[in-house]
Scaffold this active site. Sequence first.
Site, PDB file in Angstrom:
ATOM      1  N   GLU A  87      84.126  29.874  97.112  1.00 19.23           N
ATOM      2  CA  GLU A  87      85.444  30.160  96.548  1.00 19.23           C
ATOM      3  C   GLU A  87      85.471  31.567  95.978  1.00 19.23           C
ATOM      4  O   GLU A  87      84.499  32.078  95.435  1.00 19.23           O
ATOM      5  CB  GLU A  87      85.794  29.154  95.446  1.00 19.23           C
ATOM      6  CG  GLU A  87      87.216  29.303  94.924  1.00 19.23           C
ATOM      7  CD  GLU A  87      87.560  28.306  93.833  1.00 19.23           C
ATOM      8  OE1 GLU A  87      88.740  27.911  93.742  1.00 19.23           O
ATOM      9  OE2 GLU A  87      86.646  27.933  93.073  1.00 19.23           O
ATOM     10  N   GLU A 122      84.924  17.943  90.375  1.00 13.26           N
ATOM     11  CA  GLU A 122      85.220  18.894  91.451  1.00 13.26           C
ATOM     12  C   GLU A 122      84.028  19.820  91.615  1.00 13.26           C
ATOM     13  O   GLU A 122      83.481  20.324  90.633  1.00 13.26           O
ATOM     14  CB  GLU A 122      86.475  19.707  91.105  1.00 13.26           C
ATOM     15  CG  GLU A 122      86.788  20.828  92.094  1.00 13.26           C
ATOM     16  CD  GLU A 122      88.005  21.642  91.684  1.00 13.26           C
ATOM     17  OE1 GLU A 122      88.893  21.098  90.986  1.00 13.26           O
ATOM     18  OE2 GLU A 122      88.068  22.844  92.035  1.00 13.26           O
TER      19      GLU A 122
END
Length: 343
Positions: free
Chosen positions: A163, A158
Site C-alpha cells: 500500500e 485489517e
Amino acid sequence: MICVLAQKLSALTGVGQVDSLNIERNSSSLALALLVTSVLAGGNYSLDECVSGEGFYSSFNFENITDPTHGRVTYVDQTTAQNLNLTYTTNDTFILRADNTTILYANDTEGRNSVRIRSNNQYYQHVVVFDIQHMPEGCGTWPAIWETDESDWPASGEIDILEGVNNVVPNQSTLHTSPDCSMPNNTTQSGTFTTTNCDVSVAGNVGCAVKLTDDPNSFGPAFNNISGGWYAMERTLQYINVWFWERSDPSVPLDVSSGASIIDTNNWGTPAANFPNNAQCDIQSHFGGNNIIIDLTFCGDWAGNAAVYSASGCPLDCETYVDNNPSAFTNAYFEISSMNVYT
C-alpha cells in the site's frame, strides 16, 4: 498456466520446491534426490489455492461499491470492467487497471472508473504469496493489496500488505484493529515502524505501520523499473509477517520464486515487517476470517489529504489533477502473475 505448470512439476517430482523455470532436463538423479531430501525436511505449509490469469475471475468477485475511503473513483462491476478493458488476462498474467482516457469535471458525481476485487474465500492462519510484475503508479493513485472482513471491520482486523500513495516510496505494511492492540518498537524486521498503535480510533486510523525502508524499490515506479517481485504475508497466532523480494534478488527463496506446493517460511529470512503477538495485542482476538482485496482508488482520505498530496510533490490539488489528466494514468495498473495461498 503458471499454476498448472507448477503443480505438474510438483506432481512429477513429489515435492513442492522445484523451480519451474530452472529445471534442466539433464539434471542428474543424485542432484534431484538431494533436492527432494532437503524439501521433505522443512515444508510446513501446503498449497491451498493457486490463482493466475483467468483464475482471478473465478476466485474473486468485483465490488461495485461506493469507495469507503472517499476516493475520486467509481468501482465498476465485472462486465463493465471487461467491456472497458479495465481487467483482462494473458496466458500467465491478470491486469487490473483504471480508466486513462476520460476527462472528468468537478460537478461529476462519479469518479474515475477503476476496479476493486475481493476473494471469494476467507482465510485465517495462512501464507499468501503474490508474484507481481507491475503496480499502479501516478500522482493521486492509491493502490493496495490487503486483507479484511468488510462486514466485520475493524473487529476482524485489517492487514495491508502492499500500500502507498502518490508514488511515495517505500511500501508501507500496516495493521488496523479494534482497541487494545499496539506493537513494540523492537521487533525483528528490516523495515521501520512509523506508528505502533493499531487501533483505528487513534490518530485518524493510521494503524501500526512499517515502512520498508531497506528497499526503495518496494513501491511505485521504482518497483516497476525492476519488473516487480514477490510480496508474501504469513499470519499465525504468534505473529504476522510481510516479506518483499525484488525480481532479481538472489536471496529470494526457491519455494517462493517457483510457486512451490510446499513452503517453509522458516527459511525466508528476516521479514520486512514483523507484528508479534504481545502483551499489548492478542492477535487471535483481533483478527478473524479475512478476504483478500486488490484495488486502485484515487485521492480519498490518504492520497487526497492536502498535506500528504503536497508533500508528495504532485501538482495542483489531487482531485483536479485526477479529473483533468487521464493520460497520467496509463501506467496505473496491476499486472499479477500469480497469487498462491498456503495453509
